[in-house]
Scaffold this motif. Structure first.
Motif, PDB file in Angstrom:
ATOM      1  N   SER A 181       8.930 -44.551  17.378  1.00  0.00           N
ATOM      2  CA  SER A 181       9.468 -43.609  18.356  1.00  0.00           C
ATOM      3  C   SER A 181      10.209 -44.360  19.445  1.00  0.00           C
ATOM      4  N   ASP A 182      10.762 -43.593  20.394  1.00  0.00           N
ATOM      5  CA  ASP A 182      11.362 -44.191  21.582  1.00  0.00           C
ATOM      6  C   ASP A 182      10.287 -44.333  22.658  1.00  0.00           C
ATOM      7  N   LYS A 183      10.710 -44.592  23.901  1.00  0.00           N
ATOM      8  CA  LYS A 183       9.760 -44.813  24.991  1.00  0.00           C
ATOM      9  C   LYS A 183       9.612 -43.575  25.869  1.00  0.00           C
ATOM     10  N   HIS A 184       9.686 -42.415  25.259  1.00  0.00           N
ATOM     11  CA  HIS A 184       9.474 -41.180  26.002  1.00  0.00           C
ATOM     12  C   HIS A 184       8.042 -41.135  26.529  1.00  0.00           C
ATOM     13  N   SER A 185       7.860 -40.424  27.639  1.00  0.00           N
ATOM     14  CA  SER A 185       6.544 -40.399  28.281  1.00  0.00           C
ATOM     15  C   SER A 185       5.465 -39.782  27.404  1.00  0.00           C
ATOM     16  N   VAL A 186       5.844 -39.076  26.346  1.00  0.00           N
ATOM     17  CA  VAL A 186       4.834 -38.574  25.409  1.00  0.00           C
ATOM     18  C   VAL A 186       4.172 -39.726  24.669  1.00  0.00           C
ATOM     19  N   ASN A 243       5.024 -44.879  31.265  1.00  0.00           N
ATOM     20  CA  ASN A 243       6.171 -45.557  31.859  1.00  0.00           C
ATOM     21  C   ASN A 243       6.037 -45.763  33.361  1.00  0.00           C
ATOM     22  N   SER A 244       4.892 -45.429  33.944  1.00  0.00           N
ATOM     23  CA  SER A 244       4.711 -45.622  35.374  1.00  0.00           C
ATOM     24  C   SER A 244       4.689 -47.106  35.700  1.00  0.00           C
ATOM     25  N   PRO A 245       5.473 -47.566  36.704  1.00  0.00           N
ATOM     26  CA  PRO A 245       5.506 -49.010  37.017  1.00  0.00           C
ATOM     27  C   PRO A 245       4.137 -49.564  37.395  1.00  0.00           C
TER      28      PRO A 245
END
Length: 448
Positions: free
Chosen positions: A206-211, A215-217
């Motif tokens: 998959s991609d890096k979608h929040s699902v 992705n929070s720093p």
């Protein structure tokens, strides 16, 4: 003297030689070079007199007749240095034309400034090279997943998202599902459907979608998983997040093909809603795979049967979180306060963490060490946190829902205002003597 000729001049020499050797007629040579027959005759005479040098342009190496005079160039340099030293060439050209009446091409000015060292050429960033990757050998070894946001129904319904599962080894469409937005619950539903139909693959890509990825720093260094990542971990399915869209190019190319073919097929089939499309998609997938799917290098099927029972899968495909039971046997989840029944077992859970299972159908279950806890809804919190963040891929659905809610509230407020206004008028007629006197005065005028 060595003279460098262009390809056009070399081609012209070859054609003129053919005319001189009587291999071509002048009319044929004229059509080949796009010239008149009389011009071909002139070129033949020049070639016979001076040879190949006679066909070379006499103006080579000389300045152009359309060049700017040196005085004009110095004037431009003076203005640029005095007033527009920090301007970019295009912006400086605009100001020269507007304020000084000097019409000049921005590219010409750029080349002049580069020659004088007043403008530095920016180095273009070298494009990253993505080399092709071989397909996986086994069917079910790697499944690429992605969501494609598009106007799939061409205005017949609202814009929505198509979730696509495609096998890397065969380019076979495994699952398709339309949904309003790309959410965790939608991926849970299509993944559950995939496992029921095929079994468990080795990995999802998959991609890096929040699902799929936190992705929070502040949490990048932690090992915290998303709800969907936790589900795949419990099912022993690997989740791989690609660093770029080119890395999962197979599903990206499939999205582009679907945005062409699927839209037209739904138009021909008269499908206008998400529900109709989801019921019809298996038929489209069968035809699509028949046309575009290929054979895997290996005949082995890498899918594994699901060892979990249906009840266990129901529990896995949920949003799971934990909360601490307060002294009053309450806990809060999703702006709702839940009250545990005051049993002896519940009283022993004060200040302990219990698990909350939020199922896709909206039901909530509270459990401690696998044991079900009975509860009741105590209160629903009405305050809204202003800092709440909505993912950009869900923004369309969120705005549509907000607009619908605002319209309902506006209608309700309008009805409430009309009702209050009517009651105020009725009260004024009953208790305001001035209003009654005015009514009697108008009635007397009517009688007169």
């Amino acid at each position: 003297m060595l003279i460098t000729m262009s390809e056009e001049e070399l081609h012209r020499i070859g054609v003129i030689k053919g005319v001189c050797n009587k291999q071509l007629t002048q009319m044929t040579a004229a059509s080949m070079l796009g010239l008149t027959r009389r011009h071909i005759q002139r070129l033949v005479n020049q070639f016979r007199q001076d040879g190949e040098v006679g066909l070379v342009s006499k103006r080579r190496g000389q300045a152009s007749n359309r060049r700017f005079l040196p005085e004009f160039r110095e004037k431009v340099f003076t203005l640029v240095k005095q007033k527009y030293a920090d301007f970019k060439p295009t912006f400086a050209c605009e100001k020269l034309a507007e304020l000084h009446g000097i019409k000049l091409s921005s590219e010409t000015l750029r080349q002049w400034l580069i020659t004088e060292g007043l403008w530095r050429v920016r180095k273009r960033k070298q494009k990253k090279i993505y080399q092709p990757r071989y397909r996986r050998e086994c069917y079910g070894d790697l499944v690429q997943i992605d969501g494609s946001h598009h106007d799939w129904f061409e205005g017949r319904s609202a814009k929505c998202c198509l979730l696509v599962f495609i096998d890397d080894a065969t380019s076979q469409l495994m699952s398709l599902r339309f949904c309003e937005s790309e959410t965790s619950y939608d991926y849970m539903n299509i993944t559950r459907e995939y496992i029921d139909n095929y079994g468990k693959p080795i990995a999802f890509y998959s991609d890096k979608h929040s699902v799929f990825k936190v992705n929070s720093p502040s949490r990048k260094s932690s090992k915290q998983m998303t709800q969907y990542g936790r589900i795949l971990y419990e099912l022993n399915i690997e989740l791989i997040c690609a660093n770029s869209s080119q890395a999962k190019g197979r599903v990206e190319r499939a999205n582009r093909t679907l945005q062409d073919r699927l839209i037209k097929e739904m138009r021909l089939a008269g499908i206008n809603t998400i529900e109709e499309a989801n019921a019809w998609l298996p038929e489209f997938m069968a035809d699509f795979n028949r046309r575009f799917a290929c054979s895997a290098y290996s005949s082995q099927d890498a899918h594994r049967p699901a060892q979990e029972s249906a009840v266990e899968l129901d529990d896995i495909f949920t949003r799971q979180s934990s909360r601490t039971v307060s002294n009053s046997l309450t806990l809060q989840y999703d702006k709702v306060i839940y009250l545990l029944d005051p049993t002896d077992k519940a009283k022993r859970l004060v200040n302990k963490r219990v698990m909350i299972y939020d199922y896709p159908d909206g039901t909530i279950a509270l459990r401690y060490c696998g044991e079900e806890l009975t509860y009741s809804v105590f209160d629903t919190l009405r305050h809204v946190q202003q800092g709440e963040i909505v993912s950009n891929k869900r923004l369309g659905a969120a705005l549509a829902f907000a607009k619908e809610s605002q319209e309902e509230r506006a209608e309700e407020h309008h009805r409430h205002r009309n009702k209050k206004a009517g009651s105020r008028k009725a009260q004024a007629r009953c208790i305001n003597p001035v209003f009654m006197q005015d009514v009697e005065f108008k009635a007397s005028l009517t009688r007169d």
